[in-house]
Each structure stands twice: as C-alpha cells, then as structure tokens.
Design an enzyme around this catalytic site. Structure first.
Site, short mmCIF file in Angstrom:
data_model
loop_
_atom_site.label_atom_id
_atom_site.label_comp_id
_atom_site.label_asym_id
_atom_site.label_seq_id
_atom_site.Cartn_x
_atom_site.Cartn_y
_atom_site.Cartn_z
N GLY A 1 0.48 -1.35 0.19
CA GLY A 1 -0.40 -0.29 -0.05
C GLY A 1 1.08 1.25 -0.13
N CYS A 2 2.29 1.04 0.04
CA CYS A 2 3.21 2.53 -0.14
C CYS A 2 3.39 2.03 -1.19
CB CYS A 2 4.05 1.82 0.45
SG CYS A 2 4.13 2.08 2.63
N GLN A 3 3.59 3.70 -1.52
CA GLN A 3 4.07 3.75 -3.66
C GLN A 3 5.88 3.17 -3.15
OE1 GLN A 3 3.40 7.87 -4.88
NE2 GLN A 3 3.93 7.69 -6.44
N SER A 4 6.24 4.32 -2.54
CA SER A 4 7.68 3.84 -2.54
C SER A 4 7.81 2.45 -1.67
CB SER A 4 8.19 4.26 -1.62
OG SER A 4 8.38 5.75 -2.16
#
Length: 132
Positions: free
Chosen positions: A46-49
């Site tokens: 769920g994290c872009q990075s």
C-alpha cells in the site's frame, strides 16, 4: 524521540519546506536496516515507495526497524517509529495516530499517496501488535 518532543519540534519550524527538511533529517538518522530484511516478507503493502518494517518484541514491548528507498518516506518511517517504538501491544492499539498526524500537519501537507502509505505503515504496526 517521544511523541511530544516530535510535536514540539514540528511546531518550532516555521514553514513546510523546513518541516520536510526535518523529516528527511529524521530519516537519515534511522538505524540501518540490514539487507536481509529488504524482502517481501517485511514489505509494507500500500506504499508507493518500497517500505520495510521489522518488529522485535522484548520484555513485553515492541521495537521496530524500518527502511525505504525514498528519502522523504524514510523520514516518515522515523516519525511513525517515534510514535510506536518501545510500546506494549495494548499501548500501540490505543495510540490515536490520526490526532498525532493532525498535530504534525501531515494530513494536509502530504500527497494522497504518501498519506495512504503512512496509514499502511500504521496498519502494519497494529497488525504486528496483534500477532506478537
């Protein structure tokens, strides 16, 4: 760093450019996360990075290490860890993290994708508090 100290430090800074620099500095001070933990097992979805969080329980308290491939996100990990580190599972579950993020001004100054990543990190920490 304690939550109140973190809030005080944010309030001391005049503008968001300074606050972003401070967040990046916090990330630079994070202890190194060993490469062996940079795997899917420890990755926060769920994290872009790319973000990795690794828990360790000792004497009824949970401690976390974290890392990211993005400097600002690494700083946000440092913020999250300062909120949750060295707490019991029940203390972790009782943290009103949305209120803390609001006091820090993170809700209105982060992009929606970074806010989602921040929430994904807190959900992962709460998950660890459940299973450890």
């Amino acid at each position: 760093m304690e939550i109140e100290e973190l809030i005080d430090n944010f309030e001391f800074l005049d503008n968001w450019e300074d606050k972003y620099r401070y967040i990046i500095e916090l990330g630079e001070k994070l202890p190194l996360l060993e490469a062996e933990y940079h795997t899917d097992e420890w990755k926060v979805q769920g994290c872009q990075s790319q973000v990795w969080l690794v828990p360790h329980k000792q004497d009824g308290k949970i401690f976390f290490k974290g890392d990211s491939d993005a400097m600002i996100v690494k700083g946000l990990i440092a913020v999250v860890l300062s909120i949750y580190n060295n707490k019991s599972p029940s203390e972790i579950k009782a943290v009103a993290v949305e209120n803390i993020f609001a006091k820090l001004g993170l809700k209105e100054h982060l992009s929606p994708s970074r806010r989602n990543g921040l929430l994904s990190m807190t959900e992962k920490i709460r998950y660890y508090a459940e299973i450890l």
